[in-house]
Design a protein around this motif. Structure first.
Motif, PDB file in Angstrom:
ATOM      1  N   SER A 206       0.836  -1.201   0.000  1.00  0.00           N
ATOM      2  CA  SER A 206       0.000   0.000   0.000  1.00  0.00           C
ATOM      3  C   SER A 206       0.870   1.250   0.000  1.00  0.00           C
TER       4      SER A 206
ATOM      5  N   ARG B 182      -5.091   8.931  11.617  1.00  0.00           N
ATOM      6  CA  ARG B 182      -4.490   9.355  10.351  1.00  0.00           C
ATOM      7  C   ARG B 182      -3.670  10.621  10.567  1.00  0.00           C
TER       8      ARG B 182
ATOM      9  N   LEU C 199      -7.112  -2.841  10.121  1.00  0.00           N
ATOM     10  CA  LEU C 199      -7.256  -1.798  11.147  1.00  0.00           C
ATOM     11  C   LEU C 199      -8.460  -2.072  12.030  1.00  0.00           C
ATOM     12  N   LEU C 200      -9.588  -2.509  11.455  1.00  0.00           N
ATOM     13  CA  LEU C 200     -10.772  -2.817  12.252  1.00  0.00           C
ATOM     14  C   LEU C 200     -10.505  -3.956  13.227  1.00  0.00           C
TER      15      LEU C 200
ATOM     16  N   ASP D  74      -6.308  -5.209   1.602  1.00  0.00           N
ATOM     17  CA  ASP D  74      -7.402  -4.757   2.478  1.00  0.00           C
ATOM     18  C   ASP D  74      -6.845  -4.226   3.793  1.00  0.00           C
ATOM     19  N   GLN D  75      -6.274  -3.058   3.735  1.00  0.00           N
ATOM     20  CA  GLN D  75      -5.710  -2.442   4.931  1.00  0.00           C
ATOM     21  C   GLN D  75      -6.786  -2.076   5.954  1.00  0.00           C
ATOM     22  N   GLN D  76      -7.962  -1.682   5.488  1.00  0.00           N
ATOM     23  CA  GLN D  76      -9.022  -1.237   6.396  1.00  0.00           C
ATOM     24  C   GLN D  76      -9.507  -2.360   7.302  1.00  0.00           C
ATOM     25  N   THR D  77      -9.646  -3.574   6.753  1.00  0.00           N
ATOM     26  CA  THR D  77     -10.077  -4.692   7.591  1.00  0.00           C
ATOM     27  C   THR D  77      -9.046  -4.987   8.672  1.00  0.00           C
TER      28      THR D  77
END
Length: 335
Positions: free
Chosen positions: A283, A325, A312-313, A307-310
């Motif tokens: 990324s 951020r 982080l969740l 899938d960086q967002q998953t």
């Protein structure tokens, strides 16, 4: 002795010896332009193997220069190149002179071949950016799967199939041809295959090799010119560093090895710092630890590299980690 050692190394690092020979002949020319000499210095500094190969060519030349100063050696060389039909009585100096004269004969016979042999092609570069993968099919039917942020240069010649891995990670699927070796140059070593499938990863100081099937020969070059050798069979792997030191052979985690080729990371008890570093390869938005105590948190699971967002969740839910951020390309992780 030096000749035998050179031939043994040449079987593994043929491309470097060929390049060293061509450079040596070019530099012998009295009108060799300055830009050629500058190009040579760049080539020699680019890879410890280049410097080692060139030193051996210089040594061979020095031995030959010393030999041709001996009139007996020159006489033996002349007889070898222009044999007479008569059988001559052996003189006591003939055998050692002929042995010493072999280096002189090598120059008489081999230098014209070096001068006339075609140079290896400049090569074709292939590269991926962060988050991208690419499969390259080569002229012989072999293929290279480039992982994220990876660059290779392919140089096929009549003598060898050469690929330079300049950064990143790649999987090589090689069509077998015993007379046409496939050699990957990465870091301080080479990986030589015939028909096989393997992966090579180049990090800052360490090169990792994982063999999925077939056989491989690895040669790692030390800065002083020494070489360590190893061989692998399917399911085995090893690493070597910038000093040419090879680690013990280990079993490859095949699930992890196959995972990245389909965009997955199979993580088994990784440190969070290592997981973050690996995800950052895929990324342009980089994660960083804002609290040093987070580094050794242990994480297991299967993660999509895209899938960086998953990720982080999951970190926020499972370890109460907060993502903040900082700017458009940086996210800081805090408790």
């Amino acid at each position: 002795m030096n000749m035998d050692r050179r031939q043994t190394n040449r079987d593994i690092t043929l491309g470097s010896y060929d390049e060293a020979e061509h450079w040596f002949v070019r530099l012998l020319e009295p009108d060799c332009p300055a830009e050629q000499r500058e190009a040579f210095e760049r080539w020699r500094a680019a890879d410890p193997e280049h410097a080692a190969a060139y030193r051996e060519i210089q040594l061979l030349w020095k031995q030959s220069e010393d030999a041709i100063k001996d009139p007996a050696v020159m006489a033996a060389a002349k007889r070898a190149l222009q044999p007479e039909p008569q059988v001559r009585a052996r003189k006591r100096w003939f055998v050692p002179a002929l042995a010493a004269g072999f280096a002189a004969l090598l120059l008489a016979v081999a230098l014209p071949r070096w001068l006339g042999a075609p140079a290896d092609p400049a090569g074709t570069a292939y590269a991926t950016v962060a988050g991208q993968e690419q499969t390259v099919t080569l002229a012989d039917g072999s293929s290279i799967l480039l992982d994220t942020d990876t660059k290779v240069v392919v140089r096929y010649s009549e003598r060898t199939r050469r690929v330079d891995l300049l950064r990143g990670q790649a999987q090589f699927s090689v069509q077998g041809n015993h007379a046409w070796p496939f050699v990957v140059h990465a870091g301080a070593g080479t990986v030589t295959a015939v028909g096989t499938q393997f992966q090579v990863r180049l990090d800052d100081e360490v090169t990792d090799v994982a063999l999925l099937k077939g056989k491989l020969a690895i040669a790692a070059q030390a800065p002083n010119g020494g070489t360590q050798d190893a061989s692998l069979v399917g399911g085995q792997g090893l690493s070597y560093d910038a000093n040419g030191q090879i680690t013990p052979i280990h079993a490859v985690d095949m699930q992890q090895a196959h995972g990245w080729t389909s965009g997955q990371l199979f993580v088994h008890n990784w440190r969070l710092a290592d997981l973050i570093a690996e995800m950052n390869r895929y990324s342009n938005t980089k994660l960083q630890l804002g609290d040093a105590s987070l580094a050794n948190i242990r994480v297991s699971g299967v993660f999509r590299t895209s899938d960086q967002q998953t990720l982080l969740l999951l970190l926020q839910q499972g370890w109460s980690i907060r993502a903040q951020r900082i700017n458009g390309t940086q996210i800081q992780l805090l408790r």
